[in-house]
Scaffold this motif. Sequence first.
Motif, PDB file in Angstrom:
ATOM      1  N   MET A   1     -31.846  21.709 -36.972  1.00  9.54           N
ATOM      2  CA  MET A   1     -32.943  22.492 -36.363  1.00  9.54           C
ATOM      3  C   MET A   1     -33.650  21.675 -35.289  1.00  9.54           C
ATOM      4  SD  MET A   1     -34.850  24.836 -39.123  1.00  9.54           S
ATOM      5  CE  MET A   1     -35.245  23.375 -40.032  1.00  9.54           C
ATOM      6  N   GLU A   2     -33.752  22.261 -34.153  1.00 10.84           N
ATOM      7  CA  GLU A   2     -34.258  21.546 -32.988  1.00 10.84           C
ATOM      8  C   GLU A   2     -35.670  20.982 -33.203  1.00 10.84           C
ATOM      9  OE1 GLU A   2     -35.162  22.567 -28.417  1.00 10.84           O
ATOM     10  OE2 GLU A   2     -33.791  23.915 -29.475  1.00 10.84           O
ATOM     11  N   SER A   4     -37.551  20.461 -35.990  1.00 14.04           N
ATOM     12  CA  SER A   4     -37.787  19.424 -36.992  1.00 14.04           C
ATOM     13  C   SER A   4     -37.101  18.122 -36.599  1.00 14.04           C
ATOM     14  CB  SER A   4     -37.347  19.883 -38.384  1.00 14.04           C
ATOM     15  OG  SER A   4     -36.076  20.445 -38.313  1.00 14.04           O
ATOM     16  N   LYS A   5     -36.017  18.196 -35.823  1.00 17.49           N
ATOM     17  CA  LYS A   5     -35.362  16.991 -35.338  1.00 17.49           C
ATOM     18  C   LYS A   5     -36.314  16.227 -34.401  1.00 17.49           C
ATOM     19  CE  LYS A   5     -30.553  16.643 -34.635  1.00 17.49           C
ATOM     20  NZ  LYS A   5     -29.471  17.317 -33.906  1.00 17.49           N
ATOM     21  N   GLN A   6     -36.942  17.023 -33.514  1.00 13.82           N
ATOM     22  CA  GLN A   6     -37.908  16.448 -32.571  1.00 13.82           C
ATOM     23  C   GLN A   6     -39.037  15.745 -33.336  1.00 13.82           C
ATOM     24  OE1 GLN A   6     -40.125  19.473 -30.502  1.00 13.82           O
ATOM     25  NE2 GLN A   6     -39.087  18.905 -28.612  1.00 13.82           N
ATOM     26  N   ARG A   7     -39.534  16.419 -34.379  1.00 12.37           N
ATOM     27  CA  ARG A   7     -40.617  15.853 -35.184  1.00 12.37           C
ATOM     28  C   ARG A   7     -40.147  14.563 -35.849  1.00 12.37           C
ATOM     29  NH1 ARG A   7     -42.476  19.785 -32.724  1.00 12.37           N
ATOM     30  NH2 ARG A   7     -43.742  21.408 -33.667  1.00 12.37           N
ATOM     31  N   GLU A   8     -38.911  14.597 -36.330  1.00 14.84           N
ATOM     32  CA  GLU A   8     -38.348  13.450 -37.023  1.00 14.84           C
ATOM     33  C   GLU A   8     -38.269  12.251 -36.074  1.00 14.84           C
ATOM     34  OE1 GLU A   8     -34.244  13.198 -39.129  1.00 14.84           O
ATOM     35  OE2 GLU A   8     -35.315  14.973 -39.860  1.00 14.84           O
ATOM     36  N   GLU A   9     -37.803  12.516 -34.845  1.00 16.91           N
ATOM     37  CA  GLU A   9     -37.688  11.437 -33.860  1.00 16.91           C
ATOM     38  C   GLU A   9     -39.042  10.788 -33.604  1.00 16.91           C
ATOM     39  OE1 GLU A   9     -35.815  12.857 -30.279  1.00 16.91           O
ATOM     40  OE2 GLU A   9     -33.951  13.211 -31.389  1.00 16.91           O
ATOM     41  N   ASN A  12     -40.042   8.684 -36.460  1.00 17.34           N
ATOM     42  CA  ASN A  12     -39.312   7.406 -36.442  1.00 17.34           C
ATOM     43  C   ASN A  12     -39.921   6.439 -35.434  1.00 17.34           C
ATOM     44  OD1 ASN A  12     -37.557   8.282 -38.371  1.00 17.34           O
ATOM     45  ND2 ASN A  12     -35.983   8.949 -36.916  1.00 17.34           N
TER      46      ASN A  12
ATOM     47  N   GLU B   7     -36.830  30.843 -39.851  1.00 15.03           N
ATOM     48  CA  GLU B   7     -36.869  29.417 -39.553  1.00 15.03           C
ATOM     49  C   GLU B   7     -38.028  29.087 -38.609  1.00 15.03           C
ATOM     50  OE1 GLU B   7     -34.098  30.877 -40.136  1.00 15.03           O
ATOM     51  OE2 GLU B   7     -32.907  29.529 -41.403  1.00 15.03           O
ATOM     52  N   CYS B  11     -41.069  26.475 -39.460  1.00 15.28           N
ATOM     53  CA  CYS B  11     -41.477  25.316 -38.654  1.00 15.28           C
ATOM     54  C   CYS B  11     -42.983  25.337 -38.388  1.00 15.28           C
ATOM     55  CB  CYS B  11     -40.746  25.310 -37.312  1.00 15.28           C
ATOM     56  SG  CYS B  11     -39.021  24.883 -37.479  1.00 15.28           S
TER      57      CYS B  11
END
Lengths: 626, 82
Positions: A1-2, A4-9, A12, B7, B11
Amino acid sequence: MEISKQREEIANLIAAGATKAVNIALAELWGRERGPAVAGFLISCYEKLRGHLPFLPYRLAILRSYTVEPIVPLLRAAAFVNGIDLTVHLGEFNTYAQEILDGNNSLYKFKPDAAILAVQTRDIVPELWFKYPDLRMEDASAAIKRTASEFRNWAHVFRSHSKAHLIIHNLEQPALSSQGVFDNQSASGQYAAIRRINQELGELVHDVPGTYILDYDALVARHGRLRWQDEGKWLTVRLPIAAGQLINMAEEWLRFLHPLAGKIAKVLVLDLDNTLWGGIVGEDGIDGIRIGVEYPGAAFQALQRVILDLYRRGILLAICSKNNPEDAMAVLEKHPGMLLRPQHFAAMRINWVDKPQNLHEIADELNVGIDSLALLDDNPVERRRVRYDVPEVTVIDLPENPMEYARTLQECPVFERLTLSAEDRERPKYYVAERERAQLEQSSASREDFLLGLRQQAEVACVSSATLSRVAQLTQKTNQFNLTTKRYSEQEISRMVSLPEYQVYSMQVKDRFADNGLVGVAITRDRDSTCEVDTFLLSCRVIGRSVETALLSYLTDRARTRGNRELRGWYLPTKKNAPAREFYSAHGFTMVEQNDKGSLWQLDLSNLSIHCPEWIEVISTDGAQK
Amino acid sequence: MTLPTFERVQCIAADLFQVPAGSIAANSSPESIPTWDSVQQLNLILAVEQEFEVQFEPEELDHIRSIGDIVEQLQAKLASRL
């Protein structure tokens, strides 16, 4: 998922301590999407960065007659992006009047830096909003009077309990008048009545210091009255503002908080190609670039007009651009479509050096901190580079379409001002004159030649009601050429003027390029045939042109005329006043005392005079001596 | 961004309630998420309204008790727009 990936980055990056990268990523995220969800995410990230980024803490109280809770996270997120860490205190729903009137209220215990009073028309004057057609003229007048005096009273009481700035929303008009189109066919319509209240509110600004009006009516109109409101939310959760408009309310508040918190830019640094004009002058030639009254050049002219507005607001302009200087100067000097000309710019860096270095040089040349700069540049790569290398600089994101450039700059909160002195307005001209002086200095054979060529005139006068506030301001602000660094309020200066032993002099300096305004202050005190220099200071604007000798020569003569035998004065060193260290010794004073605070210097008035340099003409306008 | 409706709501809720997106399910409600209070409920509605450019009617708001309720109301609105 775009998403949540962004949030994850970002998470990090925070964990890795890459503060700069996080800051840029968050600002870019906010630039793309400004809503409640992103705001929540941003706030949680920024709170983790506290202590790692130089946030400016600020305390804001909001007093309101309606639900504003959903605006608060938007406001805090936007403030964080702009470097302000806001703590918000919300007043209880619709109890704003009690909160203001009760000096022991949690409002005052919160110790806000600023407070917003947001009250809707229908809450404070329901009769004007709901039943205007029923009102007789005298009822409407009474309602107007009552409302204006309520606001007046709240502002005064607030001021008696708190020093915080007070921002008052004025009253909005209904989208549709209850009298229909008839409303405007007489002078006593519903719209006219609300306008009259707003006029009275406008006068409050002059009566209660530190009070400002937020033109809520104009804000609602700007975004469209019918789009602004959401009747469903008003009737159910007392939130009158539509979801999509909440960000506009938050950003309007921010336009006040920036100047109040001092988070402002003093210099607008401009790129040239595709920013000030369309096209690339090095490739398209002076006749090929787009700037003028016709489309597409009109978009760039509109931007230049806004830049001129800022110039008149006292904001300095500078150029930082990668061009051949000859090409760029030809456009600036000769292109008929240009509104901005070389004389508008306080500093120019037209070269192939990278922008971060040029920005540092511009800040040094203009004697401002690097955090006083804002950059307007169409090139996203340059913007990113500057954001990364010089994070203190405000970088304005320009949209793709040049037609939107002008508005983007107008919306920028770092250029907002809530007070503007005559000195502020003239500031850009001083700096431009300074550039011309530097050119004269370069072309002069010697330092003396340069000073002679300047043709300076120093006008010395006793402080008057017209100059009192500037004199006090200079004692508070001057750090470099200041022998004793004593800070005085207007009241304290007034008191000294009323005492016969004190003399308060001000000096105004003109030269062939500009009137520098009031730039020197000296305060002396006579006691037992000794005249002591209490304060002697010079604005950094005129340091190094020997005008201090002119002022000293003047007050030496006056001290002697009043019958003093000696002139003495302390030099109290600080971290910043090294430029004044040699002042007394260079003028023939001898040191008579030294302690851990500083040194005391003395001049025997009977056998020594201070000569005014021949390149300064001194004009005295103090009239009869006190 | 062409994620399915559920989804996207997931989010938004994750950002607002400060929980991982994966922990939000259709039956998530103020009872199961401690940070979901009345102010956050309003923020959630406003965020969804803004994201999907819709407006909920007062009657519809009364029936929203979980993430699933929001998605259901939303899908009905989006379908009627087609």
